[in-house]
Design a protein around this motif. Sequence first.
Motif, short mmCIF file in Angstrom:
data_model
loop_
_atom_site.label_atom_id
_atom_site.label_comp_id
_atom_site.label_asym_id
_atom_site.label_seq_id
_atom_site.Cartn_x
_atom_site.Cartn_y
_atom_site.Cartn_z
N UNK A 63 0.20 -1.15 0.08
CA UNK A 63 -0.01 0.29 0.07
C UNK A 63 0.84 1.34 -0.44
N UNK A 64 0.86 2.20 -0.57
CA UNK A 64 1.52 2.65 -1.13
C UNK A 64 0.98 4.63 -0.52
N UNK A 65 1.38 4.75 0.17
CA UNK A 65 0.77 6.37 0.73
C UNK A 65 0.71 7.27 -0.05
N UNK A 66 -0.22 9.19 -0.14
CA UNK A 66 -0.22 9.76 -0.93
C UNK A 66 0.84 10.89 -0.48
N UNK A 67 1.70 10.88 -1.83
CA UNK A 67 2.55 12.20 -1.19
C UNK A 67 2.66 13.14 -1.87
N UNK A 68 2.12 14.58 -1.30
CA UNK A 68 1.92 15.81 -1.73
C UNK A 68 2.66 16.95 -1.63
N UNK A 69 3.07 17.34 -2.74
CA UNK A 69 4.33 18.55 -3.21
C UNK A 69 3.93 19.59 -2.66
#
Length: 256
Positions: A63-69
């Motif tokens: 499961x991948x977390x959602x990265x928000x730059x």
Amino acid sequence: MPVSRVQFHDLKDRCVLITGGGSGIGAALVEGFLRQGARVAFVDIDERASRALTERLSGETGIAPQFIHADLRDIEALQAAALKAADVLGAIHVLVNNAARDDRQELDAVSAASWDESQAVNLRHVFFMSQAVAPHMRLSGGGSIVNFSSIAYLLNMGEIPAYATAKAGIVGLTKSLAGKLGPENIRVNAILPGMIVTERQKRLWLDDAAIARMQERQCLKRSLTADDLVGPCLFLASDCSSGMTAQIMIIDGGAL
């Protein structure tokens, strides 16, 4: 017991947004919530570290977390990040305001610009991210905001006047937000870490002598790491603390 083995079952499928999640304490929090089965998004300015974390966790957990730059000093970018998180997650039940930077500066070297920079990096975004997320928590029927302060402002540390002010301000802000948002079933609490030994701290500020001095002051004679903050944060985010708001939780090994 390792934090990864402690289960807060109500956090499964909860939607969690974490600021400063790309490295250090924030990365440990991202992993901790992800391993509870939560849906996690995190905001960070460091794209390289954040993408490396996302790839590692995806490979380990599937499961991948959602990265928000985003740069949290930019309020419009911060607000856009909150909207994107809500869009990706579908809701926001938990906000962890973790992002910070503990720069050292001598009293005579502090300028108006450096002071304002410290407040922008350490305090201002805590309010504006909470403001941006609150409407989404209302739609979810409530939520939990966990703000990261520090015991630094209690230690009379002369080299961090702006940082200490910001961290003290977070405690006041926590109390105010709790009073405002409590009637809407949104809880707001703060965690005050002691000396947490991270790679950044060792690279910039901590040597063996400094670590030994703090351990001598602590009741627990070991170094605290980012993992020591995961359990307390999970607790404050979960229904286990459903009657708790406007409070501070000190995690310092008994240094105070």
